[in-house]
Design an enzyme around this catalytic site. Structure first.
Site, PDB file in Angstrom:
ATOM      1  N   GLY A  40     -65.790  47.661 -16.324  1.00 45.67           N
ATOM      2  CA  GLY A  40     -64.585  47.361 -15.552  1.00 45.67           C
ATOM      3  C   GLY A  40     -64.067  45.950 -15.683  1.00 45.67           C
ATOM      4  N   GLU A  71     -72.304  47.335 -18.081  1.00 44.32           N
ATOM      5  CA  GLU A  71     -71.939  48.300 -19.121  1.00 44.32           C
ATOM      6  C   GLU A  71     -70.455  48.167 -19.422  1.00 44.32           C
ATOM      7  OE1 GLU A  71     -73.696  51.578 -17.004  1.00 44.32           O
ATOM      8  OE2 GLU A  71     -71.875  51.924 -15.869  1.00 44.32           O
ATOM      9  N   GLY A 115     -67.189  48.142 -21.557  1.00 44.21           N
ATOM     10  CA  GLY A 115     -66.623  48.776 -22.731  1.00 44.21           C
ATOM     11  C   GLY A 115     -65.422  47.947 -23.182  1.00 44.21           C
ATOM     12  N   ARG A 116     -64.380  48.008 -22.343  1.00 42.34           N
ATOM     13  CA  ARG A 116     -63.118  47.354 -22.671  1.00 42.34           C
ATOM     14  C   ARG A 116     -63.283  45.874 -23.017  1.00 42.34           C
ATOM     15  NH1 ARG A 116     -58.644  49.453 -20.428  1.00 42.34           N
ATOM     16  NH2 ARG A 116     -59.964  50.273 -18.759  1.00 42.34           N
ATOM     17  N   ARG A 168     -53.109  55.438 -23.603  1.00 45.66           N
ATOM     18  CA  ARG A 168     -52.987  54.587 -22.412  1.00 45.66           C
ATOM     19  C   ARG A 168     -51.547  54.380 -21.957  1.00 45.66           C
ATOM     20  NH1 ARG A 168     -54.373  49.990 -21.853  1.00 45.66           N
ATOM     21  NH2 ARG A 168     -55.368  50.152 -19.841  1.00 45.66           N
ATOM     22  N   TYR A 224     -51.302  56.002 -18.331  1.00 49.18           N
ATOM     23  CA  TYR A 224     -51.327  55.062 -17.204  1.00 49.18           C
ATOM     24  C   TYR A 224     -50.090  54.173 -17.162  1.00 49.18           C
ATOM     25  CZ  TYR A 224     -56.438  55.760 -17.913  1.00 49.18           C
ATOM     26  OH  TYR A 224     -57.694  56.259 -18.102  1.00 49.18           O
ATOM     27  N   CYS A 276     -43.969  66.206 -28.765  1.00 44.38           N
ATOM     28  CA  CYS A 276     -42.907  66.764 -27.923  1.00 44.38           C
ATOM     29  C   CYS A 276     -43.232  66.542 -26.453  1.00 44.38           C
ATOM     30  CB  CYS A 276     -42.723  68.237 -28.229  1.00 44.38           C
ATOM     31  SG  CYS A 276     -42.229  68.482 -29.932  1.00 44.38           S
ATOM     32  N   GLU A 277     -43.363  65.299 -26.088  1.00 42.10           N
ATOM     33  CA  GLU A 277     -43.631  64.861 -24.724  1.00 42.10           C
ATOM     34  C   GLU A 277     -42.871  63.563 -24.586  1.00 42.10           C
ATOM     35  OE1 GLU A 277     -45.292  65.467 -21.946  1.00 42.10           O
ATOM     36  OE2 GLU A 277     -46.215  67.366 -22.559  1.00 42.10           O
TER      37      GLU A 277
HETATM   38  C1  LIG Z   1     -65.847  53.978 -18.360  1.00 40.89           C
HETATM   39  C2  LIG Z   1     -67.135  53.459 -17.867  1.00 40.89           C
HETATM   40  C3  LIG Z   1     -67.585  52.181 -18.235  1.00 40.89           C
HETATM   41  C4  LIG Z   1     -66.778  51.244 -19.095  1.00 40.89           C
HETATM   42  O1  LIG Z   1     -65.645  50.815 -18.455  1.00 40.89           O
HETATM   43  P1  LIG Z   1     -64.793  49.605 -19.053  1.00 40.89           P
HETATM   44  O2  LIG Z   1     -63.625  49.538 -18.144  1.00 40.89           O
HETATM   45  O3  LIG Z   1     -64.423  50.007 -20.436  1.00 40.89           O
HETATM   46  O4  LIG Z   1     -65.645  48.398 -19.027  1.00 40.89           O
HETATM   47  C5  LIG Z   1     -68.814  51.777 -17.787  1.00 40.89           C
HETATM   48  N1  LIG Z   1     -69.572  52.573 -17.003  1.00 40.89           N
HETATM   49  C6  LIG Z   1     -69.187  53.795 -16.620  1.00 40.89           C
HETATM   50  C7  LIG Z   1     -70.081  54.603 -15.767  1.00 40.89           C
HETATM   51  C8  LIG Z   1     -67.955  54.278 -17.037  1.00 40.89           C
HETATM   52  O5  LIG Z   1     -67.557  55.492 -16.647  1.00 40.89           O
END
Ligand SMILES: *Cc1c(COP(=O)(O)O)cnc(C)c1O
Length: 419
Positions: free
Chosen positions: A230, A271, A273-274, A309, A313, A338-339
């Site tokens: 997050g 954890e 990701g982004r 995205r 969103y 077609c959206e």
């Molecule tokens: C999607 C997700 C993440 C990664 O979220 P980011 O916004 O990409 O950092 C980490 N943990 C869980 C459980 C998720 O569902």
């Protein structure tokens, strides 16, 4: 947010060369940039004691990317069987993998226990009884409900489907203990694309308080807290980046105080990701049409199958057109689906684009290709990696029509009508 200067300096001058070789469209990822962010993360949380990033596989589930993560000592956060298989394909085993599923099935549990298992992160108290074999180490995802505010993507905690409620959390660990677990971790994930670092500090603080409560009530000590993913990235040129150093410093202080007060301290896991890959990827696509009706539309050869995205969103992705000269005009940049929400940009000021021009849609390194879909028979593009030595490697081919038809090849199977 303009992509890093080093990525740009390497990519833009050879854009024609790369597109001549590989064709368009494609996502391309910057290995050096990903590694730099990985090092920054490790340095920022060095003061927190034991730290480990579990890269959220769903953000960019490509084995070549996962290999880069693993070479930095990172683990993987998975929430489906294919993600587990991907993580294990890199050689990751056991506590290098965290399985954070939601609405978990028995098949999920069995896959999680395969190959030496992983850290199982349970999403509900009812799952304690459903785990086929309770592992020695168990984790719960905590949902604080109205104790915390949420954000636009995940929503308010009390309306989110994830996690164990505050009222249930002690009982959840008690039940896991009764089923034989004797090592414990505590997880939460409340925000998405959060740019205010203090929200993440509050999350760490909340989890440490809960660790203390669990110790007092059940006499168990958490081996780790996992503050989830997050962490945000600035998608717009105006947004300020998350202050990683301040976040690391303040969480480090919290952990050190906990250690001082209670003579032990859980490890810190996250954890992301982004934050890890988002800014280090771009979608390169070529203009194939211009259309002037009530608005001007610039049609490109990628569509939302490559990047959901904006359509899903309303997310902003910065767009540049390297080498295209002024004057500027206001356009919608669109795909071929077609959206009507198949738009990469709406009423965006860009240099006047012509057929054949290349545009670079930025910050597609996380939740880009991965979120793509095949609606309307649209296929997903290839993925490339700009290596540290300057070479460019294909790390996923584009989908083909044969891939699209693959699920239509099956054995005939008819259940006759009841007589
Ligand atoms: C999607 C997700 C993440 C990664 O979220 P980011 O916004 O990409 O950092 C980490 N943990 C869980 C459980 C998720 O569902």
């Amino acid at each position: 947010m303009p992509i890093t200067n080093s990525f740009k300096a390497q990519l833009y001058p050879q854009l024609e060369r790369i597109t001549n070789h590989f064709g368009t469209p494609f996502h391309i990822y910057d290995e050096a940039g990903i590694r730099a962010t990985g090092r920054a993360l490790q340095e920022a949380f060095a003061a927190a004691g034991t730290f480990r990033e579990y890269f959220a596989v769903k953000a960019l589930p490509n084995p070549a990317i996962l290999a880069v993560m693993r070479s930095m000592g990172f683990g993987f956060d998975c929430s489906s069987i294919p993600e587990l298989l991907l993580a294990r394909s890199t050689g990751a085993r056991g506590e290098e993998i965290m399985f954070t599923s939601n609405n978990t099935s028995q098949d999920d549990f069995l896959a999680a226990a395969d190959e030496g298992g992983c850290i199982l992160n349970l999403d509900d108290i009812s799952l304690v009884a459903k785990v086929p074999v309770m592992p020695e180490l168990i984790c719960f995802r905590y949902n604080p409900g109205s104790r915390r505010s949420g954000n636009a993507i995940i929503g308010k905690p009390e309306e989110a489907k994830y996690g164990v409620s505050h009222e249930q959390i002690v009982e959840a660990y008690r039940q896991a203990q009764q089923r034989g677990a004797h090592r414990f971790g505590l997880h939460t994930m409340l925000a998405s694309n959060e740019l205010d670092y203090s929200y993440m500090v509050q999350t760490a603080s909340m989890l440490l308080e809960l660790c203390r409560q669990l110790e007092l009530e059940l006499d168990i000590r958490m081996e780790f807290i996992n503050i989830g993913g997050g962490m945000g990235i600035p998608y717009t040129p105006e947004a300020a980046p998350l202050n990683l150093q301040a976040m690391g410093r303040e969480i480090g202080q919290l952990m050190q105080k906990f250690e001082k007060d209670y003579s032990y301290c859980p490890a810190l896991y996250m954890e992301s990701g982004r934050f890890m890959t988002g800014p280090h990827g771009v979608l390169v696509t070529r203009v194939i049409n211009r259309k002037e009706i009530y608005r001007t539309y610039v049609g490109v050869d990628a569509c939302m199958s490559a990047l959901m995205r904006p359509g899903m969103y309303g997310a902003y992705h910065h767009i540049e057109a390297p080498g295209v000269e002024q004057p500027e005009e206001v356009v919608d940049v669109v795909g071929s689906l077609c959206e009507n929400n198949d738009k990469f940009a709406i009423q965006r000021t860009l240099p006047r684009l012509s057929e054949g021009d290349l545009i670079v849609i930025q910050d597609t390194g996380a939740h880009g290709q991965a979120m793509g879909f095949n609606y309307n028979g649209k296929l997903r593009p290839q993925e490339l990696m700009l290596r540290q030595d300057g070479s460019v490697e294909r790390i996923r081919r584009a989908e083909t029509v044969d891939d699209y038809f693959a699920t239509l090849q099956f054995e005939e199977n008819i259940l006759a009508a009841e007589q």
